[in-house]
Structures are given as C-alpha cells and as structure tokens.
Design a protein around this motif. Structure first.
Motif, PDB file in Angstrom:
ATOM      1  N   THR A   1       0.748  -1.248   0.132  1.00 39.64           N
ATOM      2  CA  THR A   1       0.060   0.025   0.172  1.00 39.64           C
ATOM      3  C   THR A   1       0.782   1.346   0.017  1.00 39.64           C
ATOM      4  OG1 THR A   1      -0.131  -0.236   2.517  1.00 39.64           O
ATOM      5  CG2 THR A   1      -1.928  -1.198   1.154  1.00 39.64           C
TER       6      THR A   1
ATOM      7  N   SER B   1      -9.291   2.931   5.651  1.00 35.00           N
ATOM      8  CA  SER B   1      -7.804   2.582   6.061  1.00 35.00           C
ATOM      9  C   SER B   1      -7.104   2.329   4.901  1.00 35.00           C
ATOM     10  CB  SER B   1      -7.879   1.525   7.080  1.00 35.00           C
ATOM     11  OG  SER B   1      -7.702   0.399   6.325  1.00 35.00           O
TER      12      SER B   1
ATOM     13  N   GLU C   1      -5.272  -0.277   4.682  1.00 36.25           N
ATOM     14  CA  GLU C   1      -5.291  -1.722   4.686  1.00 36.25           C
ATOM     15  C   GLU C   1      -6.612  -2.149   3.888  1.00 36.25           C
ATOM     16  OE1 GLU C   1      -5.015  -0.317   7.979  1.00 36.25           O
ATOM     17  OE2 GLU C   1      -2.742  -0.322   7.306  1.00 36.25           O
ATOM     18  N   LEU C   2      -7.458  -1.332   3.758  1.00 37.35           N
ATOM     19  CA  LEU C   2      -8.837  -1.749   3.025  1.00 37.35           C
ATOM     20  C   LEU C   2      -8.742  -2.496   1.802  1.00 37.35           C
ATOM     21  CD1 LEU C   2     -11.566  -2.008   3.117  1.00 37.35           C
ATOM     22  CD2 LEU C   2     -12.103   0.166   2.542  1.00 37.35           C
ATOM     23  N   ARG C   3      -7.703  -1.770   0.856  1.00 34.31           N
ATOM     24  CA  ARG C   3      -7.455  -2.430  -0.509  1.00 34.31           C
ATOM     25  C   ARG C   3      -7.026  -3.652  -0.261  1.00 34.31           C
ATOM     26  NH1 ARG C   3      -3.033  -1.950  -3.479  1.00 34.31           N
ATOM     27  NH2 ARG C   3      -2.261  -0.102  -2.265  1.00 34.31           N
ATOM     28  N   SER C   4      -6.200  -3.807   0.719  1.00 32.23           N
ATOM     29  CA  SER C   4      -5.441  -5.542   0.702  1.00 32.23           C
ATOM     30  C   SER C   4      -6.366  -6.261   1.171  1.00 32.23           C
ATOM     31  CB  SER C   4      -3.889  -5.007   1.400  1.00 32.23           C
ATOM     32  OG  SER C   4      -3.940  -4.633   2.582  1.00 32.23           O
ATOM     33  N   GLU C   5      -7.319  -6.067   2.216  1.00 35.08           N
ATOM     34  CA  GLU C   5      -8.313  -6.792   2.446  1.00 35.08           C
ATOM     35  C   GLU C   5      -9.239  -7.310   1.309  1.00 35.08           C
ATOM     36  OE1 GLU C   5     -10.383  -4.998   5.727  1.00 35.08           O
ATOM     37  OE2 GLU C   5      -8.475  -4.793   6.855  1.00 35.08           O
ATOM     38  N   LEU C   6      -9.239  -6.163   0.435  1.00 32.99           N
ATOM     39  CA  LEU C   6     -10.195  -6.559  -0.646  1.00 32.99           C
ATOM     40  C   LEU C   6      -9.469  -7.297  -1.579  1.00 32.99           C
ATOM     41  CD1 LEU C   6     -12.745  -4.631  -1.458  1.00 32.99           C
ATOM     42  CD2 LEU C   6     -11.292  -3.541  -3.310  1.00 32.99           C
ATOM     43  N   GLN C   7      -8.284  -7.453  -1.610  1.00 30.68           N
ATOM     44  CA  GLN C   7      -7.518  -8.251  -2.507  1.00 30.68           C
ATOM     45  C   GLN C   7      -7.217  -9.618  -2.077  1.00 30.68           C
ATOM     46  OE1 GLN C   7      -4.056  -5.355  -2.875  1.00 30.68           O
ATOM     47  NE2 GLN C   7      -4.656  -4.682  -4.939  1.00 30.68           N
ATOM     48  N   GLN C   8      -7.345  -9.631  -0.704  1.00 30.49           N
ATOM     49  CA  GLN C   8      -6.801 -10.885  -0.065  1.00 30.49           C
ATOM     50  C   GLN C   8      -8.123 -11.796   0.278  1.00 30.49           C
ATOM     51  OE1 GLN C   8      -4.366  -9.234   3.148  1.00 30.49           O
ATOM     52  NE2 GLN C   8      -3.047 -11.121   2.659  1.00 30.49           N
ATOM     53  N   TYR C   9      -9.221 -11.004   0.483  1.00 33.52           N
ATOM     54  CA  TYR C   9     -10.344 -11.913   1.025  1.00 33.52           C
ATOM     55  C   TYR C   9     -11.509 -11.980   0.052  1.00 33.52           C
ATOM     56  CZ  TYR C   9      -7.570 -11.491   5.322  1.00 33.52           C
ATOM     57  OH  TYR C   9      -6.578 -11.641   5.997  1.00 33.52           O
TER      58      TYR C   9
ATOM     59  N   SER D   1     -16.609  -2.805  -0.313  1.00 34.57           N
ATOM     60  CA  SER D   1     -15.631  -1.929   0.435  1.00 34.57           C
ATOM     61  C   SER D   1     -16.444  -0.877   1.366  1.00 34.57           C
ATOM     62  CB  SER D   1     -14.570  -0.953  -0.480  1.00 34.57           C
ATOM     63  OG  SER D   1     -15.390  -0.287  -1.282  1.00 34.57           O
TER      64      SER D   1
END
Lengths: 573, 454
Positions: free
Chosen positions: B7, B37, B39-47, B309
């Motif tokens: 990020t 946050s 981290e929101l994008r990486s959560e989107l990308q991971q989960y 999101s």
C-alpha cells in the motif's frame, strides 16, 4: 460471407450499411489518453472507425497502470500516446491508428489548423497536470531518484522558472485551451465531445453548431396510419370491404386498419363529424368495435380495440416539426445544407399537396389479416407514400434550381429517406462552451437551488457545480483539492467557499450546497477510477457514433455522471 | 502478486493511488460498514472473491473493470467459444482466437495486462458446477443474455441465504449479485442483496416471455418476412427433412431456410427476406454494441466495489439505461415479493416422519407451487439423491426407500435443497428450490410459524 460483415453483424443490425460506411470514413482525434479517453477510443475502434489519432505528450507512470487497461508494466516510462495507440491497433486492424507525442495544449496554441483534418475530436482531461504538481511537491526527494520522474520534474521546474505557471496559472491555461479548441472546431465544422471523470462523478458534453438527423429512429413513435383522415384511395379500399359479411373466415381476417377506418367514419357521421375525445366517448367507441364481433376468437377485432386510441391521433404535424419548418434556416440559399433544402421542400409540401400533413411514411405494422388483403393494404400506403415523395422531390429540385445549385445534386434515395422520416427529423444545436461557462441558462438548476423548501440538493446538479469549483480551486491553488492527505481538512472549507462563489455568480444566492457532497469531492482528490472512466468513455463513444452515423438523437445539454446513487442527469445549460 | 499488495507509495509510485483515495479517506455518503484505512485495499485483494458469469460482451468488460477496481481473486465461467461476430465488442478476443473457449482467453488476456490479478476460467455450463463452487464467492457478477441462466444463478445464490428464528435474513449468508443486461442502445444494471432487495425471480415480470407467431399465421396467412422465415424454419424444415434436427450454426441449414423463405415471400408478394434477416429471426439475434456493454458493466463494477468496500452509498436497486434518444437513466427501487419461492425463507413442507425420500421427490413434483420434476435432493451439503451423473445416481439410489427424517439425521425441521426441471413457457428449464421441511409430531416444531409457509 465477407469477414467484416460478420465481424460487425451485431451493430449492422442497429445502424445498417450506411451507418457503418460513415463510421469507416470518420477520423477521430483524442486529446489526452487517460482512462476516460482510452476507453472512449476502445469502443470506437471496435466499431470500426476509419482512423484514430491519439495526442498526448506525457509518459506512462506507475499510477497509470491502476486505471488504464491499455497500459501495462512494459509501458512505464514510454510515450503514453504511443502505448495506448499500439494496444488499440491490436483490437481492429481495419482501423488506422496514429499518435502524436505532444501536449494537446501546445498543439491548440501553435497549430490550430491541425484539427481541421478530423471528423470528430474527443477532448478529455489532462492527467499529467495533476501528476506534475504532485511530483513537484515531492520533487526535492524524488529529484535524483526515478529517472522519468526526474525528467518530468526538471521540465516542470523549467516551466515554473519561465514564469508561465505562476503568471498564467496552469489550470486556467487548460480551461482556456478547451475554449480555444471549441472555437477552432466550430470554425472548421469539426464535431467536439468533452469527456471527464473525477472521483465518483464525470461529465460528457457535445459541442458543435448544429447537428441534423433524418434517421432519428425513436423507440416508440405512433404509426402513420391516417385512420381519422383517410385519403381517397384508402377510403375506397375500406368501402370495398363489408364488415357485415357472414363468412366467419373473411370476417376475422379483415385488417384492423379497415375496421377502424370504417367504424370511425360511422362514429363521425353520428357525432357531427367529430371523433371520440372524452374518456366516455373512447370507451363507447371500444364497445362499438366489440359489438361488431361475430365470434370470440376474432384477433383482428381485439387488435382494433387495442389500437382504437390511434383514431384520436392529432391531425397535422407535431409541434417539434412545426418548429423545424419555421426555423430561420429554412430560408435557404446556396450555402444551405441538403437537410435544410429538403426541410424547405417539406414546408412547401405541408402547405400545399400535404393539406397540413407531412408525407406519408408508407409502412404499416403487422396485423391479423389474410395475406392478400394485407398486401393490398400495404400497396395503398406505399402508393400514397410514393406520390408524396414525388411531390416533395419536385419541390426539392425547383428549390435547388432557385438557389443556383444543380437540381439533381440531392439524390432520389436521400429525398425518399427524408420523406419516410419526415415526421421524426431532429435538429440539435449546442451553445459554445464559453457561453455556457459565462452565462449558463440554468432553469433546472435554479429550480432546485432556489427552492427554499428543497434542502436536499440533487447530487448530479451538485456535482456540476463542484466540477467547476475544483477547476476554479485548481486555478487558485495550482492543484486539485484533496491531493494531499495532510491538507484535506483545509481543502474542504476552501472548496466549499469556491463552490459558493460559483453559485453566487450564477445568481443562486439563497442555496447552500450539500456539505457531504463537497466533502466527498475533496475525498476524491482528482482520482480517476477505472469504472467511472469506463462509464463516461462509454457514453462519449456512444454519442460519437450517433454524431458520425447521423442516426439516433445525440444528447443535448451536459451529462453529469452520478456514481453515488447512479441517478445521472442531463442538464440543459 | 506481492507487489500489488503493498500500500505504500514509495518513490516508485503507487499503482492504486487513485483507488486508494476513495478507500483510505472517510466520507459521509458511504456504506454503513465503510472502514476507511490504508489496509482496506489489501483486505479487498486478499479476502474478496468475485465470480463473473459469462465472458461475452458484458463479461469481458466486467473482468477488466473488476481487475482495475482492486479485485484480485476472480473466476469466470462461460460455456461458449469465440465467434467472429463477437469481435465488435468483446475486446479481449482477436480474430486468431476464434473457436477458443471465451472464459480461457478472457482470463488470460486480463492477467497479461493487469499484474497481480488472478483469474480462474471455467469452460463449462453453469449447471455443471455444484453449490460448493458457488459458495466460495463473496460477490457474483452476471453478464448474461438469457433469462434462464440469470434465473438459475439467482436461485443458486439464494439457496445460501439463511433466515433466523424471526425470519430475518442472516447477513453472513447473503450472497450479493450485480446483474447487467444490454440490447442495442439500451440496458439495465441492478444490485441484488438476497433477502433485502428483490431477487431476479421477485421481478421476473420485467422479462416477459418472447412473443411467438401463431402457427396458423405462418402456415396460412403470412404477411411479413419474419412469417416466411419462421415457416421455413419451424414447419417446412421438418416436412422436408423429417427427423433431422435443424442446426442454426450450420450455414447450409441456414441457407436452406433462407432460400425457402425467399421462395415463399415471392409467392405471396412479401418484401424483406434477406440472409442476414433470416439469421436474425432464426437465432433471435439481439443487436449489441461496445458502448452500451461498457456503460452497463461499469455501473455493475462500481456497485460491486461499493458492496465489497462500502466506499460509497449503493444504488437502490435497478438502473435502466436508454441511449437511443439523448440519454436517459432511471433508478427504480423495486420491492421484494414477500411470497417469492426463491429468496424467501423457503417453501414449507410438513411431512410425516415416515415419508421416504422417493415419496418426498414425488411430493415435490406434484406440489402446485414447485412442480419440480426429476429432483435431486441435498441436505446440508450431503447428496441424498442425485439424478446425474450415473455414478452418483447409483451411489444414492439406495436412499430412495429410506425415510427422509432418518436421512436428515432426525432433525425435526431443516432446510433441504432440491434441483430439478420446471416447465416454463413450454420450455424445460433447470431450477433450484429451497424447502423448509418440518416433521409432524416431532418435538421442537411448535415454535415454527406454520402460517407463514409461502
């Protein structure tokens, strides 16, 4: 079957060979190939336009890969125009794809005649202005690192050094060049489409002096049947058929057009020449039709009941056609377009042979009938349409002669097509962008903004104000609001004040802009989301196709995309 | 992959700078769950896993749009192969791809261009995948052109929906869908939150069945070119070729229909029969252009991003688009059909504990609302009886004579899923239904609201 025919089959069913030929002759110029412009061109290249020319002076940065599908890792550092162009060429080898590695602003400034070679120019926002400023602000530490960035910063600092930035304001220059481009295109009769994406909003606007459409192909349009005003041949045909026939097979195969002409005539005779108008009369008329049925399975009578409203179709021409035939352009001279020459002939026809009506369209919808009766009925409509066409044609020829043009310079086929669509012809006119900026006519906006009771501002209208506000903000602060996380809190009141100033200029003093929307606009920080760019680019390409094929009706006004609740709007400004 | 998950922008720049502005900053016109946050994008990308159904005009656009909206885990399912007539809008395909599976080529092309995105293609029918396959996705994006396929996927997504004891839908079991559709310059985009907004079946009336010509018109009183074509296609073909099925993709068959139709048209003095029009009528070709597909897919993707999101308010709930005359968009808030068989809590069946599985299958076939024939039955992911494939049929056949109550581990009430075929508009279509089975005379039944059995 030839390959292009199959390739374009699904769209040929919409705009036909003529529309496709117009596309294949068209040359499109794109200014700035960010995601909005790239997506616009993608749709046009797939459709098979003749040529595209991509103009962009910037180089591909990492950030471009997050929203532009035409660019990939290998493009970074290269000319954006070149990379986008190469990808687009891959999509359709029938299209000539070219690029010019130069800033559109510079081209507009130094070489205005460059644009006269195109059919249509699509102007999209310059992303690099944004990036440049951003880079400059973090320039100190980037200066000796990334090579590309360094070059960019150096060239930018040079600009700064020469004073062009501070004295003129980079953003004002952008707006000024758009207005200049609009003037150039209008002068040379080049069609212009402006498209922009910004956060969850966007804008599409067409600019050209005038666009005339013969084949407007509206979705729902009342058939031209003349049921309450049949010409002698139709009347005679109806009279030749006996509604009281006792043969059930014949009775249930009488086309509803004949049923309605006859029953309407009976009605008018019983009602001193009038047709059913009130609700009760219309209901009684339907009952009258039903009373003539001799069996329950008579689909033709059911169709007659359903179509009975067509009896009340107003006679004479529509108000929009009235407006067109009374337009000042109808006073034709040797400089008039073929369209207006034909409108001139149409006007004469309506006043003379037409007895107040436009030429008959000549086609009838399908209806329950014996084949023979239907085909004969069709021939009667076609014959009348042909006679009307001949009368219009004669008038076109004599007008052409009168204005000193070759009498046969408009083809028979064009006149025939014009006659077939005479009731649906459309004229679209667009104000210069400068006029809209300086003195927008804002009936819709005023309606909402000055309404004391309306505390909720429709989002699309709010976005229009805010799109102008971010430009003015940028002219003052040399950047869009919300570009830096650290200044977000200061930018919100600044943008709010800017938006309020615009509202004041527009004379919308009493209104307060929706606070939340202003906050959101700052949150976007000039971001271009791919999905928004794809939507806006889709709209821009659709309008380009309508303008080039001269089919369907392009939008008039400014389209504001509303990505929040999807309630987008077309504002008449 | 690792690169795309970072990020921080660093000096090399951040590919997702623009998207991150929306995901990292708070706003007031956002979804209730929005938690901005870095981290929101990486959560989107991971989960978040998204399934794209259809890799045609909408599907190609959806895959591109989703990949460039931060989604990383994508799968796409499509049973078709690429044809030349796709190339005017399905921009992921090239002339040399003709004949290859759409899903595979589309996935490959997007992965080539958008680094870090992972797209798993499935070249098969949507019915070939089991419920477990569909259950692993958080969002399903539909880019289809048929009512039947939409109906099927909708039913699949709705089978996962669970209701609590107060008949309120359980949010965790909800499988949101975004659905697009286009025809020429017109289209629609909608958001389906099963249990909250109307599902596809609640508003099935939006898709009226296609009007067919009466056979007697074709045979006796043809008036239009389409009548002549359908006569050749539906009547004459069988008369002449007795038994040999007509294949619309065989150019020789199409040519035969065209020349027969042309002969008939000439006989009756009817204009307008052309080869292209014949194809259009016989194959029911829907005109399609790139721009409308781009617009509708973009609207669907934006809504998918909002669902995942919460970065903005979602559309409620049905967008109609018309670009024919000017440009018109309209958002309509449709309401759920409270009695919907598909997204409701399930059809209630009260059974005697001695009812065998065989008897249960018969009941489902005779039930006035269900009329589901050839039913396969599953309970909590366990196949109780499968009509196909033969191996499974054989394995589960012995269950037919056992009481359903025992097969369901003697629970007094539970949800059972049945898959079979229903007759709709004289056409057999696959259907999935959720049933609430209650065994009479077993404890624990008393709290069940038997009056609310629709």
């Amino acid at each position: 079957m030839a390959e292009p025919k199959t390739k374009y089959d699904r769209q040929l069913r919409i705009w036909g060979d003529q529309g496709q030929a117009a596309l294949e002759k068209a040359s499109i110029c794109l200014l700035n190939c960010g995601p909005t412009g790239s997506e616009t061109l993608k749709n046009l290249v797939l459709g098979g336009v003749g040529s595209i020319t991509v103009i962009d002076g910037s180089r591909v940065e990492i950030e471009d890969l997050g929203n532009n599908f035409m660019l990939d890792e290998s493009s970074v550092g290269q000319s954006k125009a070149k990379c986008v162009c190469a990808f687009l060429q891959e999509l359709n080898d029938a299209v000539k794809a070219k690029f010019v590695e130069e800033s559109p602003e510079a081209l507009i400034e130094t070489n205005p005649s460059f644009f006269s070679q195109f059919t249509l120019v699509v102007a999209t926002q310059a992303q690099y202005v944004l990036s440049m400023i951003e880079n400059m602000q973090k320039g100190a530490r980037s200066y000796d690192k990334g090579k590309i960035l360094t070059l960019r910063v150096v060239s930018f600092l040079l600009d700064l050094h020469q004073g062009s930035f501070e004295s003129m304001g980079r953003f004002e220059l952008v707006e000024a060049s758009l207005l200049r481009l609009d003037r150039i295109c209008r002068q040379a009769n080049i069609m212009l489409i402006c498209a922009r994406s910004y956060g969850l909003t966007g804008l599409v606007r067409i600019s050209l002096k005038e666009h005339t459409v013969v084949e407007s192909k509206p979705d729902h349009f009342l058939d031209d049947l003349r049921l309450n005003n049949p010409w002698p041949e139709l009347k005679r045909f109806a009279e030749s058929i006996d509604l009281n026939t006792t043969d059930p097979v014949v009775h249930k195969h009488i086309p509803y057009v004949v049923v309605l002409v006859k029953i309407a005539d009976d009605w008018a005779q019983a009602h001193s020449g009038r047709f059913p108008s009130s609700r009760e009369e219309k209901r009684a008329f339907k009952e009258l039709i039903k009373s003539k049925m001799i069996a329950l399975d008579e689909d033709n009578y059911k169709e007659a009941v359903e179509a009975s409203f067509k009896i009340s179709a107003p006679q004479g021409i529509s108000s929009s056609l009235h407006q067109i035939i009374n337009d000042h352009s109808v006073e034709v001279d040797s400089t008039s377009s073929d369209f207006w020459v034909m409108v001139g002939a149409l006007k004469e026809f309506i006043a003379n042979e037409g007895n107040g009506e436009a030429p008959l369209e000549g086609s009838i919808p399908d209806m329950t009938s014996s084949t023979e009766c239907y085909v004969n009925l069709q021939k009667i409509y076609q014959a009348k349409a042909e006679a009307d066409f001949l009368a219009v044609e004669q008038r076109v020829r004599s007008i052409l002669k009168r204005i000193g043009r070759e009498p046969n310079s408009i083809s028979k086929a064009s006149i025939k097509n014009f006659c077939r669509n005479a009731r649906k012809i459309t004229v679209c006119r667009y104000r210069p962008i400068e006029e809209e900026f300086n003195s927008p006519s804002l009936p819709e906006m005023q309606k909402y903004l000055n309404d004391e009771d309306c505390r909720w501002l429709p989002i699309a209208i709010g976005f229009y104000i805010l799109l102008r506000a971010v430009d003015r903000f940028a002219a003052n602060y040399n950047r869009f609001p919300g570009i830096f996380d650290g200044e977000l809190d200061e930018d919100i009141p600044r943008l709010k004040a800017t938006a309020q100033a615009i509202l004041n200029d527009l004379g919308c003093n009493g209104s307060t802009l929706m606070e939340d929307l202003t906050n959101d606009m700052c949150r976007y920080g000039g971001a271009e989301l791919h999905a928004v760019a794809a939507f806006v680019g889709g709209v821009a390409s659709q309008e380009a196709i309508k303008l080039i094929t001269k089919q369907f009706v392009p939008m008039t006004g400014t389209f504001i995309f509303n990505g929040i609740d999807q309630k987008s709007q077309l504002l008449i400004l | 992959m690792a690169g795309s998950l970072t990020t921080s922008s660093g000096d090399g720049g951040n590919r997702w700078r623009d998207l991150d502005r929306l995901l990292t900053r708070p706003g007031n016109i956002v979804g209730p769950t929005f938690d901005p946050s870095p981290e929101l994008r990486s959560e989107l990308q991971q989960y978040v896993r998204v399934l794209v159904v259809g890799a045609g005009g909408l599907g190609c656009e959806l895959l591109k749009d989703l990949a460039l909206s931060g989604f990383v885990n994508l799968e796409v399912i499509d049973m078709d192969r690429i044809e030349v007539s796709n190339l005017n809008r399905q921009f992921l395909f090239r002339l040399q791809d003709v004949g290859k599976p759409k899903a595979e080529v589309a996935a490959k092309r997007v992965m080539e261009r958008v680094k870090g995105v992972n797209i798993v293609p499935h070249f098969c029918r949507i019915e070939d995948k089991d419920l477990d396959f569909y259950n692993k996705f958080n969002i399903i994006a539909l880019g289809l052109d048929s009512v039947e396929a939409r109906s099927y996927i909708n039913a699949v997504a709705c089978t996962f929906l669970e209701y609590n004891s107060e008949d309120k839908p359980d949010e965790d079991s909800m499988k949101p869908m975004v659905d697009g559709g286009t025809e020429g310059f017109k289209g629609h985009a909608r958001v389906i939150m099963p249990g909250v907004t109307p599902c596809f079946e609640c508003t099935i009336w939006l898709f009226p069945p296609q009007v067919k010509f009466p056979l007697c018109t074709l045979a006796e009183t043809p008036r239009t070119a389409a009548h002549c074509i359908e006569y050749a296609h539906l009547i004459k073909w069988d008369e002449v070729h007795g038994g040999k099925p007509f294949d619309a993709d065989d150019p020789e068959h199409m040519q035969w229909v065209y020349s027969e139709a042309a002969k008939r048209a000439e006989l009756f003095g009817i204009p307008g029969v052309t080869y292209s029009f014949t194809q259009g009528v016989v194959k029911n070709i829907i005109p399609a252009i790139a721009s409308t597909n781009a617009i509708i897919s973009a609207a669907c993707t934006l809504e998918a991003l909002k669902i995942a999101s919460g970065c903005s308010k979602t559309m409620t709930n049905y967008l109609t688009y018309n670009g024919l005359e000017g440009l018109h968009t309209k958002v309509t808030e449709f309401v759920r059909d409270k009695d919907c068989l598909v997204c409701g809590p399930g059809t209630l069946l009260e059974l005697d504990p001695s009812t065998t599985l065989q008897k249960f299958i018969e009941l489902v076939g005779d039930h006035p609302k269900l009329q589901l024939s050839k039913a396969s039955v599953t309970h909590r992911g366990k196949n109780l009886y499968m009509q196909a494939p033969p191996v499974l049929e054989e394995m589960t056949r012995s269950n037919l004579n056992l009481p359903l109550y025992e097969l369901m581990d003697k629970v007094p009430k539970d949800v059972v899923h049945v898959a079979g075929t229903v007759n709709k508009d004289d056409k057999k279509t696959s259907a999935l239904r959720k049933l609430r089975v209650v065994f009479k005379g077993i404890d624990g039944v008393t709290d069940m609201d038997t009056a609310n059995g629709a």
